[in-house]
Design a protein around this motif. Structure first.
Motif, mmCIF file in Angstrom:
data_model
loop_
_atom_site.group_PDB
_atom_site.id
_atom_site.type_symbol
_atom_site.label_atom_id
_atom_site.label_comp_id
_atom_site.label_asym_id
_atom_site.label_seq_id
_atom_site.Cartn_x
_atom_site.Cartn_y
_atom_site.Cartn_z
ATOM 1 N N UNK A 113 -4.261 -56.772 -108.862
ATOM 2 C CA UNK A 113 -3.230 -55.964 -108.239
ATOM 3 C C UNK A 113 -1.845 -56.115 -108.827
ATOM 4 N N UNK A 114 -1.676 -56.980 -109.837
ATOM 5 C CA UNK A 114 -0.356 -57.164 -110.451
ATOM 6 C C UNK A 114 0.027 -55.912 -111.228
ATOM 7 N N UNK A 115 1.252 -55.473 -111.050
ATOM 8 C CA UNK A 115 1.740 -54.302 -111.786
ATOM 9 C C UNK A 115 2.093 -54.698 -113.214
ATOM 10 N N UNK A 116 2.745 -55.839 -113.368
ATOM 11 C CA UNK A 116 3.143 -56.316 -114.694
ATOM 12 C C UNK A 116 2.539 -57.691 -114.947
ATOM 13 N N UNK A 117 2.262 -57.951 -116.222
ATOM 14 C CA UNK A 117 1.699 -59.232 -116.628
ATOM 15 C C UNK A 117 2.683 -59.941 -117.554
ATOM 16 N N UNK A 118 2.547 -61.227 -117.638
ATOM 17 C CA UNK A 118 3.427 -62.016 -118.495
ATOM 18 C C UNK A 118 2.656 -62.474 -119.728
ATOM 19 N N UNK A 166 -0.081 -57.087 -123.027
ATOM 20 C CA UNK A 166 -1.025 -56.590 -122.030
ATOM 21 C C UNK A 166 -0.522 -55.308 -121.387
ATOM 22 N N UNK A 167 0.744 -55.309 -120.979
ATOM 23 C CA UNK A 167 1.289 -54.143 -120.288
ATOM 24 C C UNK A 167 1.394 -52.937 -121.214
ATOM 25 N N UNK A 168 1.765 -53.156 -122.469
ATOM 26 C CA UNK A 168 1.911 -52.035 -123.384
ATOM 27 C C UNK A 168 0.586 -51.311 -123.598
ATOM 28 N N UNK A 211 1.186 -48.343 -101.047
ATOM 29 C CA UNK A 211 1.169 -49.784 -100.762
ATOM 30 C C UNK A 211 1.028 -50.613 -102.043
ATOM 31 N N UNK A 212 1.724 -51.744 -102.079
ATOM 32 C CA UNK A 212 1.610 -52.710 -103.184
ATOM 33 C C UNK A 212 1.875 -52.075 -104.542
ATOM 34 N N UNK A 213 2.852 -51.186 -104.590
ATOM 35 C CA UNK A 213 3.152 -50.498 -105.850
ATOM 36 C C UNK A 213 4.646 -50.577 -106.149
ATOM 37 N N UNK A 260 -5.466 -50.619 -105.578
ATOM 38 C CA UNK A 260 -5.033 -50.412 -104.183
ATOM 39 C C UNK A 260 -6.162 -49.724 -103.420
ATOM 40 N N UNK A 261 -7.160 -50.498 -103.065
ATOM 41 C CA UNK A 261 -8.376 -49.915 -102.500
ATOM 42 C C UNK A 261 -8.171 -49.406 -101.073
ATOM 43 N N UNK A 262 -7.046 -49.759 -100.453
ATOM 44 C CA UNK A 262 -6.805 -49.284 -99.100
ATOM 45 C C UNK A 262 -6.291 -47.843 -99.079
ATOM 46 N N UNK A 263 -6.047 -47.274 -100.253
ATOM 47 C CA UNK A 263 -5.575 -45.892 -100.307
ATOM 48 C C UNK A 263 -6.651 -44.929 -99.797
ATOM 49 N N UNK A 264 -6.202 -43.926 -99.072
ATOM 50 C CA UNK A 264 -7.095 -42.849 -98.646
ATOM 51 C C UNK A 264 -7.109 -41.796 -99.747
#
Length: 510
Positions: A96-101, A109-111, A14-16, A48-52
């Motif tokens: 929860x953002x995968x990429x940042x600007x 930030x992402x690197x 989820x959310x990935x 993603x805290x909803x992960x089991x």
């Protein structure tokens, strides 16, 4: 054969997901497993805290002159594939953002985030937390630092024994950062690493580290995601002419080809036994109305794009159109919209397409967000044409439904390494109008299962797009039998993950 896939996105979780790489990571492991390959997948945990999740191990990671602790979790096991995430505050601190600007420091930030993720994966491999592996399959620049640590760090012994495969999904994004003198730089992340700067530097900025170039040079195999794209990347990009090829790495790709490392394998698509969800246009408009309200509620000030779209939707709900519906789904970037934004007559190419479809009482729906300048352009075009609806946002459900509703799918990308949207539209029986580049030319055949155009420069491409659009409309109106045959051919075209998986085994893994 035992494979570990490393990526930034995975739509199995989820959310990935942001782009098409998430679809690949979601599907290809299971196609490989069906052919006897043991596959494990690892991505960062973006909160993603909803992960089991099941705890596997803490990972001690030397990084930025500190010993950091990350945690490896198993989050799913089934159909022969084990899914993992690695958690650390670097991955979850951006809501929860995968990429940042980073407007003034591209990729900073992402690197740093992905460099740490790569280091954690290397430590986990070295300590056999994934058990025994044979092949390390890395995706895009986000996983490229693993090849650098594998090659140059003396702390990794077991890691050096693994064969590495590197897949390029988007050559336009290379993750370039300085070698030093910056907190987001190779030497800041790994201060004791001795490396060969000639192999790792960016050609245009030799004082900078280019992760993608590094992985192309250091991996055992380099995979691009269509056969045509594997030829295009050997040539220098000429953006002013409308050609996008090697993006500065064409020389490296030429070397990889001479070494027998470069392989072009088309991505696949799922073809479920059950037909795609069907919905009436009236019900679709109701769903879009709800989605628009939610988009509006996320911001304190009402945006023009949402207001005009909401007004347009209300008009359409009370109107009756007899002509075709043109659809388009995708991120608004120059890759996708450069030809559409070219000037034409008193407006742009997209203005002209709206004028042409209006002549046969048709409509256009465009779904996508991205570049602010392009968002503003499409909002202005919508304001000028009552038969065009631009939905500035991302809603996977309303996007998926458009594949089934439309009569012609518009995808005139300036470059497209593979493309998934055209496959999804074709699967639903919607012919596509595409530019003859990359995976688009490998999947859409003009007047057989769709419509395609080319051009020697941007102006020529714009004119040919308009001409081909006109041709498609004329066939739709004047020769419905031919158009239906094209639609049927699109629906019966097959680009399966099973075929892709077999090619992975034959050309990447063995």
């Amino acid at each position: 054969m035992r494979v570990l896939m490393v990526a930034a996105e995975n739509d199995r979780l989820p959310d990935c997901k942001v782009g098409g790489v998430a679809d690949v990571i979601r599907d290809i492991p299971y196609a490989l497993n069906a052919q006897g390959i043991t596959v494990k997948v690892v991505v960062p945990d973006y909160g993603q805290y909803q992960l089991n999740r099941t705890f596997v191990s803490d990972i001690a990671v030397p990084f930025r002159q500190h010993l950091e602790t990350a945690t490896l979790w198993q989050v799913e096991q089934g159909d022969g594939v084990i899914q993992y995430v690695i958690s650390h505050s670097l991955f979850s601190e951006h809501q929860g953002a995968i990429y940042c600007s980073d407007e003034h420091r591209p990729f900073a930030t992402d690197a740093t985030k992905f460099a740490f993720f790569n280091a954690a994966v290397c430590e986990a491999i070295e300590h056999k937390m994934f058990d025994d592996l044979e092949i390390l399959h890395l995706h895009d620049w986000h996983a490229a630092c693993i090849t650098v640590l594998q090659k140059f760090s003396p702390r990794f012994v077991y890691l050096k024994q693994l064969k590495t495969v590197y897949t390029v999904h988007n050559l336009a994004l290379q993750g370039i950062r300085p070698f030093n003198h910056d907190e987001s730089s190779l030497e800041a992340w790994f201060p004791t690493l001795s490396y060969d700067g000639q192999q790792l530097c960016d050609h245009q900025h030799p004082h900078c580290f280019n992760p993608m170039r590094s992985a192309i040079a250091l991996a055992d195999k380099v995979h691009v995601v269509s056969a045509t794209y594997s030829d295009e990347v050997l040539h220098t990009s000429e953006p002013d002419r409308g050609f996008f090829g090697g993006e500065g790495l064409e020389h490296d790709m030429q070397i990889a080809k001479r070494q027998g490392k470069l392989v072009g394998i088309l991505n696949g698509c799922e073809y479920p036994a059950e037909s795609d969800e069907k919905i009436s246009l009236t019900d679709y408009f109701s769903l879009v109305d709800c989605e628009l309200i939610q988009w509006m509620a996320k911001q304190s000030q009402l945006r023009a794009c949402h207001y005009i779209a909401h007004q347009r939707l209300k008009q359409w709900q009370q109107a009756h159109f007899t002509g075709p519906l043109i659809t388009s789904v995708g991120r608004l970037t120059n890759q996708k919209a450069l030809i559409l934004r070219q000037p034409y007559s008193t407006g742009s190419v997209i203005d002209e397409l709206a004028n042409l479809i209006a002549k046969i009482d048709g409509r256009i729906i465009i779904l996508g967000s991205g570049d602010v300048e392009l968002e503003n352009l499409f909002t202005q075009v919508m304001s000028r044409h009552s038969n065009l609806l631009y939905l500035n946002g991302y809603g996977q459900h309303i996007g998926d439904l458009l594949y089934n509703l439309g009569d012609l799918f518009l995808m005139p990308s300036s470059f497209e390494p593979c493309g998934i949207s055209q496959m999804l539209a074709m699967r639903a029986g919607q012919p596509c109008l595409v530019h003859q580049v990359g995976g688009l030319v490998d999947t859409v055949t003009h007047l057989h299962n769709g419509f395609s155009f080319r051009g020697e420069d941007l102006n020529d491409q714009a004119m040919q797009l308009i001409d081909t659009f006109n041709l498609a409309l004329n066939i739709f109106k004047s020769n419905p039998e031919q158009y239906q045959q094209i639609a049927n051919n699109a629906a019966h075209a097959r680009y399966t993950w099973q075929a892709s998986a077999q090619a992975y085994i034959n050309y990447l893994y063995e």
